[in-house]
Design a protein around this motif. Structure first.
Motif, PDB file in Angstrom:
ATOM      1  N   GLY A   1       0.823  -1.214   0.000  1.00  0.00           N
ATOM      2  CA  GLY A   1       0.000   0.000   0.000  1.00  0.00           C
ATOM      3  C   GLY A   1       0.848   1.249   0.000  1.00  0.00           C
ATOM      4  O   GLY A   1       1.033   1.888  -1.030  1.00  0.00           O
ATOM      5  N   HIS A   2       1.422   1.626   1.146  1.00  0.00           N
ATOM      6  CA  HIS A   2       2.215   2.844   1.281  1.00  0.00           C
ATOM      7  C   HIS A   2       3.690   2.482   1.327  1.00  0.00           C
ATOM      8  O   HIS A   2       4.188   2.014   2.348  1.00  0.00           O
ATOM      9  N   HIS A   3       4.414   2.691   0.225  1.00  0.00           N
ATOM     10  CA  HIS A   3       5.819   2.355   0.154  1.00  0.00           C
ATOM     11  C   HIS A   3       6.648   3.440   0.836  1.00  0.00           C
ATOM     12  O   HIS A   3       6.705   4.570   0.362  1.00  0.00           O
ATOM     13  N   ALA A   4       7.301   3.108   1.938  1.00  0.00           N
ATOM     14  CA  ALA A   4       8.103   4.109   2.635  1.00  0.00           C
ATOM     15  C   ALA A   4       9.019   3.438   3.647  1.00  0.00           C
ATOM     16  O   ALA A   4       8.749   2.339   4.137  1.00  0.00           O
ATOM     17  N   SER A   5      10.125   4.121   3.948  1.00  0.00           N
ATOM     18  CA  SER A   5      11.095   3.658   4.927  1.00  0.00           C
ATOM     19  C   SER A   5      11.113   4.621   6.110  1.00  0.00           C
ATOM     20  O   SER A   5      10.924   5.831   5.939  1.00  0.00           O
ATOM     21  N   TYR A   6      11.362   4.075   7.308  1.00  0.00           N
ATOM     22  CA  TYR A   6      11.291   4.864   8.537  1.00  0.00           C
ATOM     23  C   TYR A   6      12.444   4.496   9.467  1.00  0.00           C
ATOM     24  O   TYR A   6      13.106   3.472   9.296  1.00  0.00           O
ATOM     25  N   VAL A   7      12.642   5.321  10.476  1.00  0.00           N
ATOM     26  CA  VAL A   7      13.491   4.993  11.614  1.00  0.00           C
ATOM     27  C   VAL A   7      12.652   5.168  12.866  1.00  0.00           C
ATOM     28  O   VAL A   7      11.993   6.202  13.041  1.00  0.00           O
ATOM     29  N   HIS A   8      12.663   4.164  13.718  1.00  0.00           N
ATOM     30  CA  HIS A   8      11.930   4.204  14.985  1.00  0.00           C
ATOM     31  C   HIS A   8      12.886   3.948  16.151  1.00  0.00           C
ATOM     32  O   HIS A   8      13.965   3.382  15.970  1.00  0.00           O
TER      33      HIS A   8
ATOM     34  N   VAL B   1       7.021   2.686  20.902  1.00  0.00           N
ATOM     35  CA  VAL B   1       7.813   2.851  19.688  1.00  0.00           C
ATOM     36  C   VAL B   1       7.608   4.279  19.202  1.00  0.00           C
ATOM     37  O   VAL B   1       6.480   4.706  18.953  1.00  0.00           O
ATOM     38  N   GLU B   2       8.707   5.038  19.073  1.00  0.00           N
ATOM     39  CA  GLU B   2       8.649   6.436  18.665  1.00  0.00           C
ATOM     40  C   GLU B   2       9.170   6.596  17.240  1.00  0.00           C
ATOM     41  O   GLU B   2      10.181   6.002  16.869  1.00  0.00           O
ATOM     42  N   LEU B   3       8.506   7.413  16.452  1.00  0.00           N
ATOM     43  CA  LEU B   3       8.960   7.719  15.099  1.00  0.00           C
ATOM     44  C   LEU B   3      10.077   8.747  15.164  1.00  0.00           C
ATOM     45  O   LEU B   3       9.929   9.824  15.734  1.00  0.00           O
ATOM     46  N   ILE B   4      11.226   8.424  14.536  1.00  0.00           N
ATOM     47  CA  ILE B   4      12.390   9.314  14.527  1.00  0.00           C
ATOM     48  C   ILE B   4      12.581   9.956  13.160  1.00  0.00           C
ATOM     49  O   ILE B   4      12.968  11.125  13.064  1.00  0.00           O
ATOM     50  N   ALA B   5      12.324   9.213  12.089  1.00  0.00           N
ATOM     51  CA  ALA B   5      12.556   9.741  10.747  1.00  0.00           C
ATOM     52  C   ALA B   5      11.646   9.057   9.740  1.00  0.00           C
ATOM     53  O   ALA B   5      11.245   7.902   9.927  1.00  0.00           O
ATOM     54  N   GLY B   6      11.331   9.780   8.663  1.00  0.00           N
ATOM     55  CA  GLY B   6      10.486   9.268   7.597  1.00  0.00           C
ATOM     56  C   GLY B   6       9.022   9.593   7.826  1.00  0.00           C
ATOM     57  O   GLY B   6       8.608   9.917   8.940  1.00  0.00           O
ATOM     58  N   ARG B   7       8.251   9.544   6.752  1.00  0.00           N
ATOM     59  CA  ARG B   7       6.806   9.734   6.847  1.00  0.00           C
ATOM     60  C   ARG B   7       6.112   8.911   5.769  1.00  0.00           C
ATOM     61  O   ARG B   7       6.747   8.433   4.818  1.00  0.00           O
TER      62      ARG B   7
END
Length: 400
Positions: free
Chosen positions: A175-182, A189-195
């Motif tokens: 569905g939503h192609h994306a990479s993140y850092v947590h 779990v906290e979101l650090i980078a990416g959206r």
């Protein structure tokens, strides 16, 4: 059962060129013929023939190296210490999982980014920390959440902060192609980078949010960028001023204030010169582009040595196996079993160094890499002996 072993052996590899000095490499694990202890006592790590397939590599600041392999009946953690002691620790609760990256916490716990995020105790007990098998009840939720309800599609990177915090790089692929850092903070779990991408948003570099994840302008917030390259992103490493994050064709640093700084920015890939020899500059790191791997090759890695201000990464655009080309050939003194190991190396990647904003080649044939406080290690697989694994320490130039 934990088997105690002693280790250390020497091997020399080189880029051969009339004007190029060799780069020295030491076998610390594998490349030998022994399967364990002998009547005379423990076998040195470099004399071992480590059977199986590579499943992960990590190192601590003091030079302790952790190698994960898959044997016929179980998954194993090898722990090599600079004192010369090596331990073989069978794992329980985890089997036949290949880690894209591994990292060691101060208490000796090892974290594996192996699709899911796993925690390995020193005694080999494995526990799943982040689940990617969401099922019908949980959909991937890359924003902040409680650990027991958080879910993502794949975990490919992991790093440990100076305070012991666990950071992991992950992707949503359906569905939503994306990479993140947590970051794991207690049971949250906290979101650090990416959206997440917005509805109908372009995933190409012409989108400023995508470009900012590769070559971020000054002041770019880490949570404002879109990193859609799921196959070539997610690896992490702790640096002196933040966390390095591979975002596809680029590598950025997540600063302590939550902003991004570029390291490898893909500004002008055609301006990068051909490799001449180990540690010789090919051009500006900001111009270089990280190549993508395929389903049949190792995908990549990134690892920093903060005290040396160096960042190492592997590029999966091309893979190498013997016979290497002239500037990449391995050579030098070696035992017969090490020669056989090298001659039957499976394909591995090229490793590059970034220092003082310059990029330089280091070695080829690596399937994984890790760094300690002052050393670089590579892991390689060989078809020799029915399938074996080795770990080598690369000698780095003296600090000026």
């Amino acid at each position: 059962m934990i088997t105690a072993l002693c280790a250390f052996g020497i091997y020399r590899a080189a880029f051969h060129s009339a004007d190029t000095a060799p780069v020295n490499v030491s076998f610390i694990l594998g490349g030998g013929t022994s399967r364990g202890e002998t009547a005379e006592g423990p076998t040195q790590g470099s004399r071992l023939a480590i059977q199986g397939r590579l499943r992960g590599l990590a190192a601590t600041a003091d030079g302790t190296v952790y190698l994960f392999t898959q044997e016929d009946r179980e998954m194993v953690m090898w722990k090599w210490q600079p004192s010369g002691v090596t331990e073989r620790v069978p794992l329980s609760g985890l089997d036949n999982q290949a880690a894209e990256q591994a990292a060691v916490a101060p208490d000796g716990t090892v974290y594996l980014a192996a699709g899911d995020l796993w925690k390995i105790r020193p005694d080999g007990k494995a526990t799943k920390i982040v689940d990617t098998r969401c099922g019908n009840e949980k959909r991937p939720f890359p924003l902040e959440a409680q650990l027991d309800v958080f879910c993502t599609d794949q975990v490919t990177g992991v790093a440990i902060g100076r305070d012991g915090s666990v950071y992991f790089g992950d992707q949503t692929v359906i569905g939503h192609h994306a990479s993140y850092v947590h970051r794991v903070s207690g049971d949250t779990v906290e979101l650090i980078a990416g959206r997440q991408p917005r509805a109908g948003e372009s995933l190409k570099r012409s989108n400023p949010a995508v470009e900012a994840g590769i070559d971020p302008p000054a002041g770019t917030k880490a949570t404002d960028v879109l990193a859609p390259d799921m196959w070539n992103s997610g690896w992490l490493s702790l640096g002196s001023s933040g966390i390095y994050w591979r975002t596809g064709p680029g590598i950025v640093r997540i600063n302590t204030d939550g902003s991004l700084s570029p390291l490898v920015g893909a500004q002008s890939p055609t301006s990068i010169g051909d490799p001449k020899g180990p540690f010789e500059s090919m051009g500006r790191a900001i111009d270089a582009e990280v190549g993508a791997g395929t389903a049949d090759t190792p995908r990549g890695d990134v690892s920093a040595i903060p005290r040396r201000s160096e960042v190492y990464y592997s590029d999966a655009r091309e893979t190498y196996s013997p016979p290497f080309s002239e500037q990449y050939r391995w050579g030098g003194g070696k035992s017969a079993s090490q020669e056989d190991f090298i001659q039957h190396l499976r394909k591995g990647e090229a490793v590059y160094r970034v220092l003082d904003d310059q990029i330089a080649p280091v070695v080829v044939g690596a399937q994984s890499l890790a760094t300690s406080g002052d050393a670089l290690y590579i892991a390689a697989e060989s078809s020799s002996g029915g399938g074996t694994v080795g770990v080598l320490q690369v000698e780095l130039p003296k600090m000026s």
